[in-house]
Design an enzyme around this catalytic site. Structure first.
Site, short mmCIF file in Angstrom:
data_model
loop_
_atom_site.label_atom_id
_atom_site.label_comp_id
_atom_site.label_asym_id
_atom_site.label_seq_id
_atom_site.Cartn_x
_atom_site.Cartn_y
_atom_site.Cartn_z
NE ARG A 19 -2.91 0.39 3.36
CZ ARG A 19 -2.48 1.00 4.29
NH1 ARG A 19 -2.08 2.31 4.34
NH2 ARG A 19 -2.47 0.21 5.49
CE1 TYR A 57 -16.26 8.59 -17.50
CE2 TYR A 57 -15.45 9.05 -15.47
CZ TYR A 57 -16.03 8.33 -16.40
OH TYR A 57 -16.45 6.85 -15.88
CG ASP A 117 -8.90 13.72 -17.08
OD1 ASP A 117 -8.25 13.09 -17.94
OD2 ASP A 117 -10.06 13.14 -16.72
CE LYS A 135 -11.60 4.82 -20.24
NZ LYS A 135 -11.76 5.35 -19.01
C1 LIG Z 1 -11.47 11.64 -19.44
C2 LIG Z 1 -11.74 10.72 -18.51
N1 LIG Z 1 -11.29 10.75 -17.10
C3 LIG Z 1 -11.51 9.90 -15.98
C4 LIG Z 1 -12.06 8.65 -16.42
C5 LIG Z 1 -12.18 7.91 -15.16
O1 LIG Z 1 -11.40 6.59 -15.37
P1 LIG Z 1 -11.53 5.35 -14.81
O2 LIG Z 1 -12.73 4.63 -15.50
O3 LIG Z 1 -10.24 4.57 -14.88
O4 LIG Z 1 -11.77 5.36 -13.31
C6 LIG Z 1 -12.67 8.37 -17.36
C7 LIG Z 1 -13.26 7.13 -17.93
O5 LIG Z 1 -13.81 6.93 -18.91
C8 LIG Z 1 -12.40 9.23 -18.78
O6 LIG Z 1 -12.84 9.29 -20.01
#
Ligand SMILES: Cc1ncc(COP(=O)(O)O)c(C=O)c1O
Length: 402
Positions: A69, A122, A194, A219
């Site tokens: 952890r 998102y 992000d 992704k």
């Molecule tokens: C732009 C973006 N940020 C954050 C996330 C969240 O990621 P996770 O599904 O790995 O928690 C996503 C998920 O689709 C996303 O498209």
């Protein structure tokens, strides 16, 4: 553990960074060769020869071996690779993209603080901003991301964080990174961006003055639709603060997940180059098709922020969004007729995925409820994969003909 080969890493090109920085510690024993493939350090705890060494590891900041952890050599490999690609001092790998985003929010903010974010993010981020932060006494103002003046107007004495996402999921609108960073820096406000859609191959927010970068590593960074993980990159001080938050919060990655992620990162520059070129070809095809009303892709001259995208991005990414002239029915039929592209959420894998949000994700809402939530009835979001572009186009062509 020898890390000698990484000494020159700041002078490396992108491909060399991706390949050599994700390889993990080199462990040599007497007469023993070091593995080229990074071993999986599948251990929850680590033994030491002396009690004092345990005490040192227990009190260290970010020990690589003590208790998983707190750290693990597979986490280190991923963290070093992504920090180098983003141009940050340090990075932290987490259980998911949402774990990374919530850690930034809860690790840096406290009751009474104010956050500025975009009206479009998102969906998970949006829920965190609108439903969770207010529960902790944190006030949030959402502004139109293409209006730099709106960010400035929203700043208050108690503003501690500006959170950005560009190109944004799902509309691919673009935010002026250098513009927002300059506004925030003058006032000592932390910025976090992000970078999931662009990846560090196409866009490095830290070069534009942004403090922290987060990713859904699920992704493009993982790249094969088989990992769930998140990343935070930034300066050493903020990353250490967030690490102290992470060991309490507990949303860590795991050795095998991080191993898969490090493997994915080795081929990131090559995959992203192909995503970029395939997406541009698909976007141009869609733009020329009579059944398509509108295409959103930052690489097209018709994108409202194309000039800004050219200024701050090296490539335009693998995501293409379009609206069908025939409305909800046409979009649902398109999604039903696709044969090569898979009907699935998520993005950034080798295979082309597409979603018609109105019929696949928000089907239980009425058209009125969808309109209120800003979900377009005829919008298809495509994660353009690494297949031959002509095969993707042939599939879309037959699906549009229906
Ligand atoms: C732009 C973006 N940020 C954050 C996330 C969240 O990621 P996770 O599904 O790995 O928690 C996503 C998920 O689709 C996303 O498209």
């Amino acid at each position: 553990m020898s890390k000698g080969k990484k000494q020159d890493s700041n002078r490396w090109g992108t491909a060399t960074r991706a390949i050599h920085s994700a390889s993990g510690p080199e462990v040599y024993g007497p007469g023993m060769g070091a593995p080229i493939g990074t071993p999986i350090w599948q251990s929850s705890t680590f033994a030491f020869r002396e009690p004092g060494e345990v005490a040192d590891a227990a009190t260290a900041t970010r020990p690589e071996t003590f208790y998983t952890r707190y750290g693990n050599p597979n986490f280190t490999a991923v963290q070093e690779a992504i920090a180098l690609l983003e141009g940050g001092e340090a990075a932290l790998v987490t259980a998911s993209g949402m774990a990374a985003i919530m850690l930034v929010f809860l690790g840096l903010l406290k009751n009474g603080d104010h956050v500025i974010a975009q009206t479009c993010h998102y969906v998970g981020t949006m829920k965190a901003l609108e439903a969770w932060l207010p529960r902790y006494g944190i006030d949030v103002t959402l502004v139109e991301q293409t209006d730099l003046g709106a960010f400035e107007a929203a700043i208050r004495p108690e503003t501690r964080l500006i959170f950005l996402e560009t190109p944004v999921n799902p509309t691919l609108a673009v935010t002026d990174l250098a513009g927002v960073a300059a506004l925030a820096r003058q006032r000592g406000i932390t910025t976090c961006m992000d970078n999931t859609f662009a990846t560090p191959i196409n866009q490095r927010p830290i070069e534009h003055g942004i403090d922290l970068v987060v990713h859904s590593a699920t992704k493009y960074l993982g790249g094969h639709s088989d990992v769930t993980a998140g990343i935070i990159v930034g300066d050493r001080e903020r990353i250490e603060t967030l690490w102290f938050g992470l060991i309490i919060h507990g949303g860590i990655s795991h050795p095998f997940e991080s191993w898969l992620l490090a493997r994915g990162i080795q081929t990131l520059p090559f995959r992203v180059a192909r995503h970029n070129s395939n997406a541009m070809t698909v976007a141009q095809f869609l733009e020329s098709h009579g059944a398509v009303e509108r295409v959103y892709y930052p690489g097209l001259a018709t994108h409202p922020q194309h000039e800004l995208a050219k200024k701050q991005m090296d490539g335009f990414g693998g995501m293409v969004v379009f609206e069908l002239a025939g409305g909800f029915e046409a979009a649902r039929n398109f999604a039903a007729r696709m044969q090569l592209a898979r009907r699935a959420v998520s993005l950034g894998g080798t295979e082309t995925l597409a979603v018609h949000a109105a019929s696949m994700i928000h089907a239980r809402l009425t058209p009125e409820q969808r309109a209120e939530a800003g979900i377009s009835e005829n919008l298809i979001r495509v994660s353009v994969g690494l297949e031959d572009a002509e095969d993707i186009i042939a599939d879309f062509d037959q699906a549009l003909a229906g």
